[in-house]
Design a protein around this motif. Structure first.
Motif, PDB file in Angstrom:
ATOM      1  N   LEU A   1       3.889 -48.323  25.625  1.00 42.53           N
ATOM      2  CA  LEU A   1       4.538 -49.565  25.215  1.00 42.53           C
ATOM      3  C   LEU A   1       5.980 -49.327  24.768  1.00 42.53           C
ATOM      4  CD1 LEU A   1       1.571 -51.154  23.247  1.00 42.53           C
ATOM      5  CD2 LEU A   1       2.646 -52.137  25.280  1.00 42.53           C
TER       6      LEU A   1
ATOM      7  N   GLY B   1       8.216 -48.069  27.825  1.00 40.62           N
ATOM      8  CA  GLY B   1       8.451 -49.145  28.781  1.00 40.62           C
ATOM      9  C   GLY B   1       9.438 -50.161  28.253  1.00 40.62           C
ATOM     10  N   SER B   2       9.296 -50.519  26.978  1.00 36.55           N
ATOM     11  CA  SER B   2      10.210 -51.474  26.364  1.00 36.55           C
ATOM     12  C   SER B   2      11.623 -50.911  26.286  1.00 36.55           C
ATOM     13  CB  SER B   2       9.705 -51.832  24.963  1.00 36.55           C
ATOM     14  OG  SER B   2      10.591 -52.719  24.309  1.00 36.55           O
TER      15      SER B   2
ATOM     16  N   GLU C   1       4.336 -44.436  33.106  1.00 39.72           N
ATOM     17  CA  GLU C   1       4.664 -45.469  32.140  1.00 39.72           C
ATOM     18  C   GLU C   1       5.962 -45.145  31.420  1.00 39.72           C
ATOM     19  OE1 GLU C   1       3.543 -48.296  31.716  1.00 39.72           O
ATOM     20  OE2 GLU C   1       1.656 -48.267  32.790  1.00 39.72           O
TER      21      GLU C   1
ATOM     22  N   GLU D   1      -1.471 -54.903  27.238  1.00 40.48           N
ATOM     23  CA  GLU D   1      -1.429 -56.210  26.577  1.00 40.48           C
ATOM     24  C   GLU D   1      -2.415 -56.231  25.409  1.00 40.48           C
ATOM     25  OE1 GLU D   1      -0.431 -59.919  25.459  1.00 40.48           O
ATOM     26  OE2 GLU D   1       0.574 -58.842  27.087  1.00 40.48           O
TER      27      GLU D   1
ATOM     28  N   LEU E   1       2.203 -57.658  31.097  1.00 39.84           N
ATOM     29  CA  LEU E   1       1.841 -56.260  30.888  1.00 39.84           C
ATOM     30  C   LEU E   1       0.504 -55.960  31.561  1.00 39.84           C
ATOM     31  CD1 LEU E   1       2.626 -55.887  27.077  1.00 39.84           C
ATOM     32  CD2 LEU E   1       3.993 -55.004  28.971  1.00 39.84           C
TER      33      LEU E   1
ATOM     34  N   ASP F   1      13.390 -51.055  29.554  1.00 43.45           N
ATOM     35  CA  ASP F   1      13.843 -52.385  29.961  1.00 43.45           C
ATOM     36  C   ASP F   1      15.115 -52.817  29.249  1.00 43.45           C
ATOM     37  OD1 ASP F   1      11.711 -52.485  31.676  1.00 43.45           O
ATOM     38  OD2 ASP F   1      10.501 -53.839  30.455  1.00 43.45           O
TER      39      ASP F   1
ATOM     40  N   PHE G   1       8.496 -52.501  32.334  1.00 42.68           N
ATOM     41  CA  PHE G   1       7.461 -53.483  32.615  1.00 42.68           C
ATOM     42  C   PHE G   1       7.970 -54.655  33.431  1.00 42.68           C
ATOM     43  CE2 PHE G   1       6.234 -51.782  28.319  1.00 42.68           C
ATOM     44  CZ  PHE G   1       5.235 -50.961  28.807  1.00 42.68           C
ATOM     45  N   GLU G   2       9.268 -54.718  33.665  1.00 45.79           N
ATOM     46  CA  GLU G   2       9.814 -55.838  34.413  1.00 45.79           C
ATOM     47  C   GLU G   2      10.738 -55.327  35.507  1.00 45.79           C
ATOM     48  OE1 GLU G   2      11.624 -57.954  31.186  1.00 45.79           O
ATOM     49  OE2 GLU G   2      13.449 -56.778  31.246  1.00 45.79           O
TER      50      GLU G   2
END
Length: 230
Positions: free
Chosen positions: A88, A91-92, A18, A44, A39, A95, A23-24
């Motif tokens: 979270l 991952g963000s 992770e 999520e 997610l 991106d 995530f994309e």
């Protein structure tokens, strides 16, 4: 030496995977384009729980209940509530970094064009991905090692902007006497967008991004650049 069980190795691998990926899919030259963010179910559920109650007030039991899984299942995949927050946040950050890198590459060699693209990329992310981007404010709850890892990733955005500012000052494009402080202000300003932007407000995501590009150019003392929508 502490013996690692198969379960521990699985947990560590899940957290590592992770933290090392987003995530994309990599948007490539389409870094301005955004689709729906899908997610994994547990993440999520964690995101919605943290949005509703904050990290401190969020309940691991409630997160598991949102998905309909047992607590052992949640712990198997993410280890703890801390593991969910780390997944979270990392991952963000991955991106937004990927999009900023593509924006910088597309900009060419001129510092003003680089600043325009990178600020646009960051601000677009903060509007389109505001549901998850707002979590940056929860980094105060990260344990020291996790905070260090996340801060190291976030620092790449700061370094990217500092190098652009330094080049712009060196060639006379930017006139600010305080490039480091200007960059800090620009980055903080962009990241704060996730806390207030609403899609039903008066401005679109692109319009917000263009206004922040104008503000960023002013912060570094660059005048006369056409920062209109591409």
């Amino acid at each position: 030496m502490v013996r690692q069980t198969a379960r521990t190795r699985q947990q560590n691998r899940a957290r590592r995977e992770e933290s090392e990926s987003g995530f994309e899919a990599d948007p490539g030259t389409e870094w301005r384009h955004y689709g729906e963010l899908a997610l994994p179910p547990l993440l999520e559920a964690a995101l919605e729980e943290f949005r509703a109650h904050g990290y401190h007030g969020g309940s691991v039991r409630a997160i598991a209940g949102r998905v309909g899984v047992t607590l052992p299942t949640l712990y198997y995949h993410y280890g703890s509530k801390q593991g969910l927050l780390v997944a979270l946040l990392m991952g963000s950050m991955h991106d937004v970094l990927v999009r900023a890198r593509h924006a910088l590459e597309e900009a060419g060699d001129r510092p003003e064009d680089q600043l325009v693209n990178v600020v646009e990329a960051i601000t677009l992310y903060m509007t389109h991905r505001r549901r998850i981007a707002f979590l940056d404010g929860e980094i105060r709850h990260l344990e020291p090692d996790n905070r260090a890892r996340y801060s190291a990733e976030r620092e790449e955005l700061s370094v990217m902007l500092r190098l652009i500012a330094a080049d712009g000052v060196a060639d006379g494009t930017f006139t600010t006497p305080y490039p480091t402080e200007a960059v800090r202000a620009v980055l903080s300003m962009c990241q704060a967008v996730a806390t207030w932007y609403r899609p039903d407000g008066p401005l679109t995501e692109a319009e917000v991004a263009q206004r922040y590009v104008t503000l960023a150019l002013a912060a570094v003392g660059c005048r006369g650049h056409d920062s209109g929508k591409k």
